[in-house]
Scaffold this active site. Structure first.
Site, mmCIF file in Angstrom:
data_model
loop_
_atom_site.group_PDB
_atom_site.id
_atom_site.type_symbol
_atom_site.label_atom_id
_atom_site.label_comp_id
_atom_site.label_asym_id
_atom_site.label_seq_id
_atom_site.Cartn_x
_atom_site.Cartn_y
_atom_site.Cartn_z
ATOM 1 N N TYR A 1 0.841 -1.204 0.000
ATOM 2 C CA TYR A 1 0.000 0.000 0.000
ATOM 3 C C TYR A 1 0.877 1.255 0.000
ATOM 4 O O TYR A 1 0.469 2.300 0.484
ATOM 5 C CB TYR A 1 -0.932 0.013 1.215
ATOM 6 C CG TYR A 1 -2.066 -0.985 1.172
ATOM 7 C CD1 TYR A 1 -2.190 -1.905 0.142
ATOM 8 C CD2 TYR A 1 -3.030 -1.002 2.170
ATOM 9 C CE1 TYR A 1 -3.230 -2.819 0.117
ATOM 10 C CE2 TYR A 1 -4.079 -1.917 2.149
ATOM 11 C CZ TYR A 1 -4.167 -2.820 1.120
ATOM 12 O OH TYR A 1 -5.205 -3.735 1.107
ATOM 13 N N LYS B 1 5.617 -13.870 4.124
ATOM 14 C CA LYS B 1 5.724 -14.865 3.053
ATOM 15 C C LYS B 1 7.176 -14.857 2.570
ATOM 16 O O LYS B 1 7.472 -14.679 1.378
ATOM 17 C CB LYS B 1 4.724 -14.504 1.935
ATOM 18 C CG LYS B 1 4.562 -15.557 0.870
ATOM 19 C CD LYS B 1 3.846 -16.818 1.333
ATOM 20 C CE LYS B 1 3.779 -17.835 0.211
ATOM 21 N NZ LYS B 1 3.338 -19.164 0.675
ATOM 22 N N ASP C 1 -0.251 -17.675 4.211
ATOM 23 C CA ASP C 1 -1.268 -18.628 3.739
ATOM 24 C C ASP C 1 -1.615 -19.637 4.831
ATOM 25 O O ASP C 1 -2.782 -19.956 5.065
ATOM 26 C CB ASP C 1 -0.828 -19.323 2.436
ATOM 27 C CG ASP C 1 0.641 -19.734 2.426
ATOM 28 O OD1 ASP C 1 1.356 -19.432 3.407
ATOM 29 O OD2 ASP C 1 1.087 -20.364 1.449
ATOM 30 N N ASP D 1 -4.477 -6.320 6.407
ATOM 31 C CA ASP D 1 -5.800 -5.914 5.943
ATOM 32 C C ASP D 1 -6.665 -7.149 5.701
ATOM 33 O O ASP D 1 -7.805 -7.255 6.147
ATOM 34 C CB ASP D 1 -5.633 -5.100 4.650
ATOM 35 C CG ASP D 1 -6.857 -4.273 4.327
ATOM 36 O OD1 ASP D 1 -7.758 -4.185 5.180
ATOM 37 O OD2 ASP D 1 -6.912 -3.709 3.223
ATOM 38 N N ASP E 1 -10.019 -8.887 8.081
ATOM 39 C CA ASP E 1 -11.384 -9.212 7.612
ATOM 40 C C ASP E 1 -11.704 -10.675 7.911
ATOM 41 O O ASP E 1 -12.838 -11.024 8.249
ATOM 42 C CB ASP E 1 -11.525 -8.949 6.099
ATOM 43 C CG ASP E 1 -11.977 -7.512 5.806
ATOM 44 O OD1 ASP E 1 -11.602 -6.611 6.591
ATOM 45 O OD2 ASP E 1 -12.690 -7.288 4.815
#
Ligand code: ATP
Length: 343
Positions: A133, A179, A212, A236, A240
């Site tokens: 971002y 990751k 993941d 982010d 959620d």
């Protein structure tokens, strides 16, 4: 309105806090009205400055985040932010960068019976200023590219925050999510700096998972998580997922914190699908005011607002439809305010 202690101007020890209020778009406006109704039933005085930002404001003026709004936030002691729609990158992402709000704190806590995963209580500490971002995206002949930025300094301060937060709040473990097996350089640095930081906190356990795998562990064993520290995009997405685990986006608050300012907002967006119907769950916005009260150094009042909300959710009578009820946003807020005024 006089202060709760009845001593205004005569030995009153309560502050009047200067708060910038940015309702924004869609349900942002509705949940903000509800949350302010609750705050006004607390024992604290607020001096609100309402400020513009978002899609609707951009349609009228061509600007999504006017300079006056940024200045108002800088001058106030805290900011309450509702939600904006398509202009999120130009508003909240820009505000985070302008004010160097480098921490995005997202507590994932189960209230009432809304979640299907038992008692859940972990906190996501998301790096808020760089990663994917960073705002560097451009078209190429073939399509487009985006720049993923990881600096050692930003990683150090977010990891420091996560461990400090764990220590201050009595939590015992910090998990880095990354990751690094694929993003060897950017997340390689994230992981390296995380473990350097961990060495300074030998009383706090530390471990790390790939993002993941974390997405799966969050639904198979959410109780194993305590504090998660991660980069911007991963944080982010995982928050959620956290919202889904505890019963929906209507329940998840967040705090954007820097060294000088704090902006408090629900994790959800402007929800155009339910906007204007008066049915949005105000809990995430009310819990964001709880985070603001803690930030302002009013932990007792924060606990009271939280207690009034939790009792309302637990009773399950005057709650919005996502929590199994049929009450409106304002009816639920009025019930929370009623309970708060009796505490
Ligand atoms: P954005 O891109 O701004 O995040 P979005 O529509 O993709 O917008 P949200 O606004 O967060 O995402 O909404 C996602 C879903 O969650 C929608 O179905 C919405 O109705 C629901 N939702 C979000 N907030 C609430 C809330 N406070 N109460 C009830 N449902 C909500």
């Amino acid at each position: 309105m006089g202060c709760c202690c009845g001593n205004n101007g005569n030995g009153c020890t309560h502050n009047t806090y200067k708060i910038t209020v940015i309702p924004g778009d869609g349900i942002g406006k509705e949940v903000m009205e509800a949350a302010l109704h609750v705050l006004n039933a607390s024992g604290i005085e607020f001096d609100y400055t309402f400020a513009d930002a978002g899609d609707e404001y951009a349609e009228k003026t061509g600007v999504a985040l006017p300079q006056e709004t940024i200045d108002a936030v800088k001058k106030s002691q805290a900011c309450l932010f509702g939600a904006v729609g398509e202009s999120a990158a130009d508003v909240i992402v820009k505000l985070r960068k302008e004010l160097d709000l480098y921490v995005n704190l997202r507590p994932v806590h189960s209230y009432g019976k809304a979640g299907k995963f038992g008692d859940v209580d972990f906190v996501i500490v998301r790096e808020n200023t760089e990663g994917l971002y960073s705002g560097h995206e451009e078209y190429t002949d073939e399509g487009a590219t985006a720049l993923r930025i990881t600096t050692r300094s930003a990683t150090r301060r977010i990891c420091d925050f996560a461990f400090d937060y764990a220590k201050k709040t009595g939590r015992s473990k910090v998990t880095a999510v990354h990751k690094a097996n694929v993003l060897k350089k950017t997340d390689g640095i994230f992981k390296e700096v995380f473990y350097q930081t961990a060495e300074k906190y030998d009383d706090i356990e530390s471990n790390d998972f790939y993002v993941d795998a974390t997405a799966m562990y969050l639904v198979t064993r959410p109780q194993d998580f305590d504090v998660i520290v991660t980069s911007n995009l991963f944080g982010d997405i995982l928050s959620d997922e956290g919202a889904g685990i505890v019963g929906g986006l209507g329940l998840l608050p967040s705090a954007n914190i820097g060294d000088k300012n704090g902006v408090f907002e629900p994790v959800h967006g402007s929800a155009p699908d339910i906007a204007g119907k008066g049915i949005a769950n105000p809990s995430a916005m009310i819990l964001s005011t709880v985070l603001m009260l803690e930030y302002l150094g009013e932990p007792d009042e924060a606990r009271k607002v939280e207690k009034a909300l939790v009792e309302t959710i637990d009773e399950g009578k005057i709650v919005t439809s996502d929590l199994g009820g049929s009450s409106s946003t304002m009816e639920m807020a009025e019930e929370v305010a009623r309970k708060l005024s009796k505490l």
